[in-house]
Design an enzyme around this catalytic site. Structure first.
Site, PDB file in Angstrom:
ATOM      1  N   ASP A  14       0.857  -1.184   0.000  1.00 56.08           N
ATOM      2  CA  ASP A  14       0.000   0.000   0.000  1.00 56.08           C
ATOM      3  C   ASP A  14       0.898   1.240   0.000  1.00 56.08           C
ATOM      4  O   ASP A  14       1.656   1.465   0.941  1.00 56.08           O
ATOM      5  CB  ASP A  14      -0.895  -0.021   1.239  1.00 56.08           C
ATOM      6  CG  ASP A  14      -2.019   1.001   1.172  1.00 56.08           C
ATOM      7  OD1 ASP A  14      -2.143   1.683   0.139  1.00 56.08           O
ATOM      8  OD2 ASP A  14      -2.767   1.130   2.159  1.00 56.08           O
ATOM      9  N   ASP A 108      -2.805   2.548  -6.131  1.00 54.33           N
ATOM     10  CA  ASP A 108      -1.812   2.635  -5.057  1.00 54.33           C
ATOM     11  C   ASP A 108      -1.729   1.417  -4.149  1.00 54.33           C
ATOM     12  O   ASP A 108      -1.026   1.445  -3.132  1.00 54.33           O
ATOM     13  CB  ASP A 108      -2.075   3.880  -4.196  1.00 54.33           C
ATOM     14  CG  ASP A 108      -3.441   3.859  -3.536  1.00 54.33           C
ATOM     15  OD1 ASP A 108      -4.299   3.076  -3.975  1.00 54.33           O
ATOM     16  OD2 ASP A 108      -3.654   4.629  -2.588  1.00 54.33           O
ATOM     17  N   GLU A 109      -2.401   0.322  -4.489  1.00 54.91           N
ATOM     18  CA  GLU A 109      -2.273  -0.867  -3.649  1.00 54.91           C
ATOM     19  C   GLU A 109      -2.506  -2.135  -4.459  1.00 54.91           C
ATOM     20  O   GLU A 109      -3.214  -2.134  -5.468  1.00 54.91           O
ATOM     21  CB  GLU A 109      -3.205  -0.819  -2.444  1.00 54.91           C
ATOM     22  CG  GLU A 109      -4.674  -0.765  -2.771  1.00 54.91           C
ATOM     23  CD  GLU A 109      -5.549  -0.814  -1.529  1.00 54.91           C
ATOM     24  OE1 GLU A 109      -5.245  -1.597  -0.604  1.00 54.91           O
ATOM     25  OE2 GLU A 109      -6.548  -0.067  -1.487  1.00 54.91           O
TER      26      GLU A 109
END
Length: 366
Positions: A14, A108-109
């Protein structure tokens, strides 16, 4: 958890305050300052906040007015999704050097299954450290990670040492970790569900574990079985490299509230055009169309209709959206409209071949 269970080595990576961190990376003058990515107008919404801004209670999805009230020094920066996607692609390239089993959740993860990885490294913990170091060296950004035997625990663990940290929950630690975990930190338990659990005397994983499956089913419906199993360390969802979309949509928030359906027709046409573009890009069509209406008092209403055939054309989408708009009287003036299609033509894509689970003893090198 039973003595024998299907164990995997799962990493959840993350990025730390991704959008805001990219803006601070590209503009050094913003480093160390409270910034919010999003619109600063009266109707604006925060898409992301830097850690400096979070100290003042600024959070994503918060109205820009409230964010500015909480942090008078807040600096608003316009979102640049092309740039975020560019960096996200660079990060995913790093992931694929370690495993092909990468399941992105957003820009983003992502989840990585490194049980059998390309580096031949038996330690998921060391792999996570190496990946985070690579991300830092190649993008200038920091990432946090959670490492454990399944996706649920890895996701929870990735929040434990943020920012720029990681947490490993070894197989023999799983049960104790889950029993000690505050219920509000269980992934998927939101504010409303947490409040409901508190009223039922459920404050920790241990409290949750004491409830029967029948009790959880009766109080939480379909989610009851999920809670019953995850608190026992059982979560069999695999890392799926090709996530099949369940729905596709587009929406728009207006600068001024709209009080009549007549004023909304032009807006719906623009939204239908955008949805049409997204459907064509992914070669998708759907049977269930939903009109999303957010009123000026922030209450949300959805109106849906399922057709016997697939649609993807913007003309048909618009006609159906109009029908749903006039389906019943508006409750208030409207600040947001959205159109989405579900029941997509992806059923044939979901018939993926699944390998038999590998059962191993709890002695597992993490």
């Amino acid at each position: 958890m039973s003595d024998e269970i299907a164990l995997r080595k799962i990493i959840h990576v993350d990025m730390d305050a991704f959008y805001a961190s990219v803006e601070q990376l590209d503009n050094p003058e913003l480093k160390g300052k409270p910034i919010a990515v999003g619109g600063s107008s009266r109707r604006g919404v925060v898409a992301a906040a830097s850690y400096e801004a979070r100290k003042f209670g600024v959070r994503s999805a918060m109205s820009s007015v409230l964010a500015k009230r909480n942090c008078p020094e807040l600096i608003f920066v316009k979102a640049r999704f092309d740039r975020y996607k560019e960096i996200s692609n660079s990060i995913r390239t790093i992931f694929f050097e370690y495993t092909d089993l990468v399941e992105p959740l957003s820009l983003d993860e992502a989840y990585l299954d490194v049980t059998h990885n390309k580096k031949g490294n038996p330690s998921a913990t060391l792999i996570a450290q190496e990946i985070r170091q690579r991300i830092l060296e190649e993008t200038g950004l920091t990432a946090s990670a959670g490492i454990s035997i399944n996706k649920f625990i890895a996701k929870v663990a990735s929040d434990m040492n943020k920012p720029n940290g990681q947490k490993t929950i070894n197989p023999e630690e799983v049960i104790q970790f889950l029993e000690d975990l505050e219920i509000r930190k269980f992934y998927g338990v939101g504010k409303v569900t947490a409040e409901k659990m508190y009223k039922l005397g459920i404050f920790t994983g241990k409290d949750l574990k004491q409830k029967t499956l029948e009790f959880l089913d009766s109080n939480f419906g379909k989610s009851g079985s999920h809670y019953y199993h995850v608190v026992r360390g059982i979560h069999t969802s695999e890392v799926k490299p090709h996530r099949i979309p369940k729905s596709v949509g587009a929406e728009r928030t207006f600068n001024e509230n709209l009080s009549s359906e007549i004023f909304m027709l032009e807006k719906l046409q623009h939204i239908a055009n955008e949805l049409d573009r997204r459907l064509k890009k992914s070669n998708l069509a759907g049977k269930t169309i939903t009109l999303k209406i957010k009123y000026s008092d922030f209450t949300l209403q959805t109106r849906s209709k399922t057709l016997p055939y697939f649609i993807a054309d913007k003309v048909l989408i618009l006609e159906m959206a109009k029908e749903l708009l006039y389906q019943e009287q508006l409750q208030n003036s409207v600040r947001l409209l959205g159109i989405s299609l579900a029941n997509l033509n992806t059923e044939n894509k979901e018939a993926e071949t699944k390998e038999d689970a590998v059962y191993v003893q709890l002695k597992f090198d993490f």
